[in-house]
Design a protein around this motif. Sequence first.
Motif, PDB file in Angstrom:
ATOM      1  N   UNK A 111      32.423  26.988  44.329  1.00 38.46           N
ATOM      2  CA  UNK A 111      32.580  28.046  45.338  1.00 38.46           C
ATOM      3  C   UNK A 111      33.939  28.716  45.212  1.00 38.46           C
ATOM      4  N   UNK A 112      34.982  27.937  44.953  1.00 42.47           N
ATOM      5  CA  UNK A 112      36.313  28.506  44.758  1.00 42.47           C
ATOM      6  C   UNK A 112      36.322  29.412  43.535  1.00 42.47           C
ATOM      7  N   UNK A 113      35.655  28.992  42.454  1.00 43.57           N
ATOM      8  CA  UNK A 113      35.583  29.815  41.249  1.00 43.57           C
ATOM      9  C   UNK A 113      34.866  31.132  41.523  1.00 43.57           C
ATOM     10  N   UNK A 114      33.788  31.084  42.287  1.00 42.77           N
ATOM     11  CA  UNK A 114      33.052  32.309  42.621  1.00 42.77           C
ATOM     12  C   UNK A 114      33.913  33.239  43.470  1.00 42.77           C
ATOM     13  N   UNK A 173      37.165  33.418  43.511  1.00 46.69           N
ATOM     14  CA  UNK A 173      38.191  34.005  42.647  1.00 46.69           C
ATOM     15  C   UNK A 173      37.608  35.128  41.801  1.00 46.69           C
ATOM     16  N   UNK A 174      36.403  34.943  41.301  1.00 49.05           N
ATOM     17  CA  UNK A 174      35.749  35.987  40.513  1.00 49.05           C
ATOM     18  C   UNK A 174      35.559  37.253  41.335  1.00 49.05           C
ATOM     19  N   UNK A 175      35.134  37.100  42.578  1.00 47.03           N
ATOM     20  CA  UNK A 175      34.933  38.255  43.449  1.00 47.03           C
ATOM     21  C   UNK A 175      36.260  38.963  43.714  1.00 47.03           C
ATOM     22  N   UNK A 176      37.318  38.197  43.961  1.00 50.56           N
ATOM     23  CA  UNK A 176      38.632  38.788  44.231  1.00 50.56           C
ATOM     24  C   UNK A 176      39.129  39.565  43.018  1.00 50.56           C
ATOM     25  N   UNK A 177      39.011  38.963  41.833  1.00 50.08           N
ATOM     26  CA  UNK A 177      39.459  39.639  40.606  1.00 50.08           C
ATOM     27  C   UNK A 177      38.624  40.890  40.357  1.00 50.08           C
ATOM     28  N   UNK A 178      37.328  40.818  40.612  1.00 56.13           N
ATOM     29  CA  UNK A 178      36.459  41.984  40.431  1.00 56.13           C
ATOM     30  C   UNK A 178      36.879  43.126  41.350  1.00 56.13           C
ATOM     31  N   UNK A 179      37.182  42.801  42.605  1.00 53.79           N
ATOM     32  CA  UNK A 179      37.606  43.837  43.551  1.00 53.79           C
ATOM     33  C   UNK A 179      38.911  44.480  43.094  1.00 53.79           C
TER      34      UNK A 179
END
Length: 307
Positions: A278-281, A283-289
Amino acid sequence: MAAATPRELLLPRRRRANLTPWLFIAPGLILFGLFILYPIVQALQMSLYDWNILRGAASDFIGLDNYARAVQDDRFWLSLANSGIYMLFTVPPQIVFGLAVAMLLRSKAPVQPLFRVLYYLPVVTSWVVVSLLFKYLFADQGLVNWALSDILPLTDGTTSWLSNRWTAMIAICALGVWKGIGWSMMIFLAALQGVPQSLEEAAALDGANWWQRFRVVTIPAIWPAMLFVVVMLVIGGFNVFTSVLLMTAGGPGGQTEVVLTFMYQQAFSNLDFGYGAAIAVLLTVIVFIFSVVQLRVFRDRTDEESR
């Protein structure tokens, strides 16, 4: 039996021609599916479960509970803040110094290839090696304390760099900047080769000084490269891991933990793979934004300059 028409004879050849590109890219697609796409899907699935690694399967479906837990976890927010601090204090220096070095190495002097290799050498050096090197440099009895006390009498030489959150972040950020300048330099150096010399000469004849030529001619010409460098460095900044793990291991007391070290601890130390996923997901969303925002800002700037 009627003879085949020219069109019917061409059809198998066209099919073979259409199939040929897919045969060439098939190995890449297979590797992408196995090592990129499948792990992403698996991580998304694991984040929705209380994953029991000992059984090799998910034990209980808990929906978004892992995400709610992360949002309420102070350690997650601290690690995210540290990742943001690392990104803010490493990305701008890498851009500024990388571009400055690229401008200095732009000429075709005989010694320039040697300097390019020297500046790029940290980039190809192992993260493990340089992390251990900087850990030694910033140790209590390391070279940094010796230099600041004996050569440059700025401190008393007793600073415990890696035992305090902010001084440890300085050491970690210093490593990130030192190692990344060469990469930015090479990208900018390649972009500078495409700047029209005629435009710079025309600007010089019009009386523009070096700063005006740099701002009006050079920067617009390398703007696409600038976009690429900024986006990649921001992504890399949020994904810092090895240097933190080896220099401080997230200490003292988790004060220097970043998102990836926090995720690593939850998954591989606490065996809480669902929470780690969940933490990895997240982080992925934050980087994508962040990437989308940067692309939008740079695109708006490019549109304004093209008008």
